[in-house]
Design a protein around this motif. Structure first.
Motif, PDB file in Angstrom:
ATOM      1  N   PRO A  94       0.828  -1.210   0.000  1.00 28.79           N
ATOM      2  CA  PRO A  94       0.000   0.000   0.000  1.00 28.79           C
ATOM      3  C   PRO A  94       0.861   1.259   0.000  1.00 28.79           C
ATOM      4  O   PRO A  94       1.886   1.323   0.675  1.00 28.79           O
ATOM      5  N   SER A  95       0.453   2.255  -0.771  1.00 27.33           N
ATOM      6  CA  SER A  95       1.217   3.497  -0.897  1.00 27.33           C
ATOM      7  C   SER A  95       1.012   4.400   0.313  1.00 27.33           C
ATOM      8  O   SER A  95      -0.064   4.418   0.910  1.00 27.33           O
ATOM      9  N   LYS A  96       2.051   5.165   0.630  1.00 23.92           N
ATOM     10  CA  LYS A  96       1.951   6.169   1.697  1.00 23.92           C
ATOM     11  C   LYS A  96       1.599   7.534   1.105  1.00 23.92           C
ATOM     12  O   LYS A  96       1.471   8.512   1.818  1.00 23.92           O
ATOM     13  N   TYR A  97       1.483   7.600  -0.228  1.00 23.57           N
ATOM     14  CA  TYR A  97       1.293   8.879  -0.916  1.00 23.57           C
ATOM     15  C   TYR A  97       0.017   8.906  -1.755  1.00 23.57           C
ATOM     16  O   TYR A  97      -0.531   7.862  -2.110  1.00 23.57           O
ATOM     17  N   TYR A  98      -0.382  10.118  -2.068  1.00 24.08           N
ATOM     18  CA  TYR A  98      -1.413  10.373  -3.070  1.00 24.08           C
ATOM     19  C   TYR A  98      -0.694  10.893  -4.306  1.00 24.08           C
ATOM     20  O   TYR A  98       0.272  11.649  -4.188  1.00 24.08           O
ATOM     21  N   ILE A  99      -1.156  10.518  -5.485  1.00 20.47           N
ATOM     22  CA  ILE A  99      -0.675  11.123  -6.726  1.00 20.47           C
ATOM     23  C   ILE A  99      -1.901  11.684  -7.434  1.00 20.47           C
ATOM     24  O   ILE A  99      -2.786  10.924  -7.838  1.00 20.47           O
ATOM     25  N   GLN A 100      -1.952  13.022  -7.508  1.00 17.64           N
ATOM     26  CA  GLN A 100      -3.136  13.713  -8.023  1.00 17.64           C
ATOM     27  C   GLN A 100      -2.778  14.549  -9.253  1.00 17.64           C
ATOM     28  O   GLN A 100      -1.712  15.176  -9.300  1.00 17.64           O
ATOM     29  N   CYS A 101      -3.678  14.558 -10.224  1.00 18.25           N
ATOM     30  CA  CYS A 101      -3.456  15.335 -11.446  1.00 18.25           C
ATOM     31  C   CYS A 101      -3.752  16.812 -11.196  1.00 18.25           C
ATOM     32  O   CYS A 101      -4.812  17.156 -10.670  1.00 18.25           O
ATOM     33  N   LEU A 102      -2.810  17.665 -11.576  1.00 20.31           N
ATOM     34  CA  LEU A 102      -3.006  19.114 -11.459  1.00 20.31           C
ATOM     35  C   LEU A 102      -3.550  19.688 -12.762  1.00 20.31           C
ATOM     36  O   LEU A 102      -3.986  20.840 -12.802  1.00 20.31           O
ATOM     37  N   GLU A 103      -3.511  18.889 -13.822  1.00 21.91           N
ATOM     38  CA  GLU A 103      -4.025  19.266 -15.140  1.00 21.91           C
ATOM     39  C   GLU A 103      -4.640  18.007 -15.749  1.00 21.91           C
ATOM     40  O   GLU A 103      -4.363  16.898 -15.278  1.00 21.91           O
ATOM     41  N   PRO A 104      -5.442  18.153 -16.811  1.00 19.36           N
ATOM     42  CA  PRO A 104      -5.843  16.949 -17.545  1.00 19.36           C
ATOM     43  C   PRO A 104      -4.569  16.210 -17.978  1.00 19.36           C
ATOM     44  O   PRO A 104      -3.618  16.839 -18.459  1.00 19.36           O
ATOM     45  N   THR A 105      -4.524  14.917 -17.736  1.00 14.09           N
ATOM     46  CA  THR A 105      -3.274  14.165 -17.909  1.00 14.09           C
ATOM     47  C   THR A 105      -3.515  12.865 -18.673  1.00 14.09           C
ATOM     48  O   THR A 105      -4.503  12.176 -18.434  1.00 14.09           O
ATOM     49  N   VAL A 106      -2.582  12.567 -19.583  1.00 16.47           N
ATOM     50  CA  VAL A 106      -2.606  11.302 -20.324  1.00 16.47           C
ATOM     51  C   VAL A 106      -1.366  10.516 -19.922  1.00 16.47           C
ATOM     52  O   VAL A 106      -0.247  11.040 -19.977  1.00 16.47           O
ATOM     53  N   MET A 107      -1.594   9.263 -19.495  1.00 20.11           N
ATOM     54  CA  MET A 107      -0.468   8.412 -19.094  1.00 20.11           C
ATOM     55  C   MET A 107      -0.434   7.133 -19.911  1.00 20.11           C
ATOM     56  O   MET A 107      -1.483   6.572 -20.239  1.00 20.11           O
ATOM     57  N   VAL A 108       0.785   6.708 -20.202  1.00 19.46           N
ATOM     58  CA  VAL A 108       1.003   5.391 -20.792  1.00 19.46           C
ATOM     59  C   VAL A 108       1.341   4.484 -19.614  1.00 19.46           C
ATOM     60  O   VAL A 108       2.299   4.747 -18.878  1.00 19.46           O
ATOM     61  N   CYS A 109       0.537   3.438 -19.415  1.00 20.64           N
ATOM     62  CA  CYS A 109       0.669   2.621 -18.202  1.00 20.64           C
ATOM     63  C   CYS A 109       1.123   1.194 -18.501  1.00 20.64           C
ATOM     64  O   CYS A 109       0.777   0.610 -19.535  1.00 20.64           O
ATOM     65  N   LEU A 110       1.899   0.669 -17.572  1.00 21.04           N
ATOM     66  CA  LEU A 110       2.356  -0.718 -17.626  1.00 21.04           C
ATOM     67  C   LEU A 110       2.046  -1.342 -16.270  1.00 21.04           C
ATOM     68  O   LEU A 110       2.505  -0.848 -15.241  1.00 21.04           O
ATOM     69  N   SER A 111       1.250  -2.409 -16.290  1.00 26.84           N
ATOM     70  CA  SER A 111       0.883  -3.052 -15.027  1.00 26.84           C
ATOM     71  C   SER A 111       2.083  -3.773 -14.428  1.00 26.84           C
ATOM     72  O   SER A 111       3.047  -4.122 -15.132  1.00 26.84           O
TER      73      SER A 111
END
Length: 196
Positions: A94-111
């Motif tokens: 489990p993460s200790k952090y939040y990751i929040q978008c400050l702008e509309p964001t496009v990500m390339v993701c790898l599981s």
């Protein structure tokens, strides 16, 4: 091919020039694209991060909430960066952090699962993974050392020098939180620099 995936594969090739086109094409089959609106979360505290996200477009911040309930910003990540709580992602903790978008964001993701597959089936990807892990570790170390060895003013000047393109994209309160200073301290620093 999606422009976001193409941009990502170009960045991989730049870091690992030995990657063949066939290897990159195989890698591309394991990638997905996720789109987020401003204020959406890529990761929340207590969540296990299922995918690592390469930011093709947009801006995110990573933060935690301290014992007083204040948000403490630990990083800003824009185009060409990874959005991750890396150690928790690798360990699937489990993460200790939040990751929040400050702008509309496009990500390339790898599981996480596909990352293991990629390492097993595309030998050159292990080198890429090591280089990225090294870069993430180096940045974390620099951040820790900035609080040990630099004044608030030096941290601010360093931020301007290395993140000039990000400067007008983030709020003053998030910047102050990242630099570990009060708003009035930042105002004083800016006034001092303006008069130099």
């Amino acid at each position: 091919m999606e422009p976001a995936i193409e941009a990502f594969l170009n960045s991989v090739k730049k870091i690992c020039p030995k990657m063949t086109d066939d290897e990159l094409a195989l890698y591309a089959t394991k990638l997905t694209i996720e789109e987020f609106q401003k204020k959406d979360y890529f990761l929340q505290f207590g969540q296990v991060q299922k995918s690592i996200g390469f930011i093709a477009n947009g801006l995110v911040r990573s933060y935690f909430i301290d014992k007083d309930g204040d948000e403490i910003t630990v990083g800003f990540y824009a185009e060409g960066d990874y959005a991750t709580h890396y150690s928790a992602f690798i360990e699937q903790q489990p993460s200790k952090y939040y990751i929040q978008c400050l702008e509309p964001t496009v990500m390339v993701c790898l599981s996480h699962e596909n990352m293991q597959w990629v390492y097993d089936n595309i030998p050159n990807m292990e080198r890429y993974g090591r280089l990225i892990a090294g870069e993430i570790l180096k940045r974390q170390q620099e951040r820790i050392e900035s609080f040990i060895f630099q004044t608030a003013e030096e941290r601010y000047l360093d931020f301007i020098k290395h993140h000039s393109g990000m400067f007008n994209r983030i709020s003053i309160s998030h910047l102050c939180s990242f630099l570990g200073i009060e708003r009035q301290t930042l105002t004083r620093i800016r006034q001092k620099i303006a008069h130099q």
